[in-house]
Design a protein around this motif. Structure first.
Motif, short mmCIF file in Angstrom:
data_model
loop_
_atom_site.label_atom_id
_atom_site.label_comp_id
_atom_site.label_asym_id
_atom_site.label_seq_id
_atom_site.Cartn_x
_atom_site.Cartn_y
_atom_site.Cartn_z
N PRO A 124 0.78 -1.24 0.00
CA PRO A 124 0.00 0.00 0.00
C PRO A 124 0.82 1.29 0.00
O PRO A 124 0.28 2.37 -0.26
CB PRO A 124 -0.85 -0.13 1.27
CG PRO A 124 -1.05 -1.61 1.42
CD PRO A 124 0.30 -2.18 1.02
N TRP A 125 2.13 1.20 0.28
CA TRP A 125 2.97 2.39 0.13
C TRP A 125 2.81 2.98 -1.27
O TRP A 125 2.81 4.19 -1.44
CB TRP A 125 4.44 2.01 0.34
CG TRP A 125 5.04 2.40 1.64
CD1 TRP A 125 4.56 3.28 2.57
CD2 TRP A 125 6.29 1.93 2.15
NE1 TRP A 125 5.43 3.37 3.62
CE2 TRP A 125 6.50 2.55 3.39
CE3 TRP A 125 7.24 1.05 1.66
CZ2 TRP A 125 7.63 2.32 4.16
CZ3 TRP A 125 8.37 0.81 2.43
CH2 TRP A 125 8.55 1.43 3.66
N ALA B 184 -0.32 5.00 -1.52
CA ALA B 184 -0.14 6.31 -0.90
C ALA B 184 0.68 7.22 -1.80
O ALA B 184 0.34 8.40 -1.99
CB ALA B 184 0.54 6.16 0.46
N ILE C 196 -5.31 6.83 -1.75
CA ILE C 196 -5.97 6.24 -0.58
C ILE C 196 -6.68 7.24 0.32
O ILE C 196 -7.26 6.86 1.32
CB ILE C 196 -4.98 5.40 0.26
CG1 ILE C 196 -3.81 6.23 0.73
CG2 ILE C 196 -4.54 4.17 -0.52
CD1 ILE C 196 -2.91 5.50 1.73
N SER D 148 -2.58 -2.88 6.23
CA SER D 148 -1.21 -3.06 5.78
C SER D 148 -0.38 -3.67 6.89
O SER D 148 -0.86 -3.91 8.00
CB SER D 148 -0.59 -1.71 5.40
OG SER D 148 -0.37 -0.94 6.57
N ARG E 255 1.43 1.84 8.69
CA ARG E 255 0.07 2.34 8.94
C ARG E 255 0.03 3.84 9.19
O ARG E 255 -0.89 4.52 8.73
CB ARG E 255 -0.58 1.56 10.08
CG ARG E 255 -0.89 0.14 9.65
CD ARG E 255 -1.56 -0.66 10.73
NE ARG E 255 -1.70 -2.05 10.26
CZ ARG E 255 -1.85 -3.08 11.05
NH1 ARG E 255 -1.90 -2.91 12.37
NH2 ARG E 255 -1.96 -4.29 10.55
N ASP F 122 2.06 6.02 7.88
CA ASP F 122 2.22 6.63 6.55
C ASP F 122 0.88 6.66 5.81
O ASP F 122 0.55 7.65 5.15
CB ASP F 122 3.23 5.84 5.70
CG ASP F 122 4.64 5.86 6.27
OD1 ASP F 122 4.95 6.77 7.07
OD2 ASP F 122 5.41 4.95 5.93
N LEU F 123 0.13 5.57 5.91
CA LEU F 123 -1.16 5.50 5.23
C LEU F 123 -2.16 6.47 5.85
O LEU F 123 -2.91 7.14 5.13
CB LEU F 123 -1.69 4.07 5.25
CG LEU F 123 -0.77 3.01 4.61
CD1 LEU F 123 -1.42 1.64 4.69
CD2 LEU F 123 -0.41 3.36 3.19
N ALA G 107 -5.83 7.89 4.64
CA ALA G 107 -6.59 6.64 4.67
C ALA G 107 -7.16 6.37 6.06
O ALA G 107 -6.63 6.81 7.07
CB ALA G 107 -5.70 5.47 4.26
N VAL H 175 -7.26 3.50 8.35
CA VAL H 175 -6.49 2.26 8.45
C VAL H 175 -7.11 1.34 9.49
O VAL H 175 -7.39 1.75 10.62
CB VAL H 175 -5.01 2.55 8.80
CG1 VAL H 175 -4.21 1.27 8.90
CG2 VAL H 175 -4.40 3.48 7.76
N THR I 38 -6.76 -4.66 0.19
CA THR I 38 -5.49 -4.64 0.91
C THR I 38 -5.48 -5.70 2.01
O THR I 38 -6.53 -6.05 2.55
CB THR I 38 -5.21 -3.25 1.53
OG1 THR I 38 -6.32 -2.85 2.34
CG2 THR I 38 -4.96 -2.20 0.45
#
Length: 181
Positions: free
Chosen positions: A110-111, A114, A119, A126, A131, A133-134, A139, A141, A154
């Motif tokens: 998922p990086w 992003a 997202i 993830s 997480r 970062d998301l 997002a 998460v 995901t």
């Protein structure tokens, strides 16, 4: 003609997160196509050491989202971190997401979602270390085996591969049924 599924990866992909979906796609009678920045082979990562090589079918320069029915983004820490610096890879992810075709990312995969700006407002899961970062990319998460939000699928880690594959194949079947309608 069988649905074609792009598996976007480079050296350092988590072995099981490429091979598991690849095998499920092939077993379902569909065509998995490994796409990488370079031709030849890419080398996997198996937990804490180098894994087995996988043949590359197309280079990034040769690949276009319109020629495929779905996208799979395997994890492994190195693989998506390298891929998110490849402009063409990020553009392919964006093109797939915007097309509405299934996009399935597992672990650190998922990086790339992003990086492509795809997202924000989406529910994803993830590997725990990315997480934040998301979340910072907008997002929602969650910590569950599979999160499906629209065309995004995901999962967290190799233990989730059976559920990940099931969700991907279900999305491909639904897409195929809609095309036949």
């Amino acid at each position: 003609m069988a649905q074609r599924i792009m598996i976007l990866a480079t050296d350092g992909f988590e072995q099981s997160e490429l091979e598991g979906p690849y095998s499920a796609i092939k077993t379902a009678g569909l065509e998995p196509v490994v796409v990488s920045p370079h031709d030849g082979q890419i080398k996997g990562w198996q937990h804490d050491h180098w894994g087995d090589p996988v043949d590359v079918n197309l280079t990034l320069d040769e690949a276009e989202a319109e020629d495929f029915d779905a996208l799979v983004l395997p994890g492994g820490q190195m693989n998506p971190d390298k891929m998110r610096t490849e402009k063409k890879a990020v553009q392919l992810v964006k093109d797939f997401c915007e097309s509405g075709k299934p996009v399935a990312a597992i672990c650190h995969g998922p990086w790339l979602l992003a990086e492509a700006g795809m997202i924000k407002g989406k529910t994803v899961t993830s590997w725990p270390s990315i997480r934040t970062d998301l979340k910072n990319a907008g997002a929602n998460v969650v910590d569950q085996e599979v999160a499906t939000d629209g065309n995004l699928i995901t999962s967290r880690n190799p233990d989730d591969i059976p559920a990940f594959n099931k969700a991907l194949l279900k999305a491909l079947q639904e897409q195929d049924q809609m095309a036949d309608a």
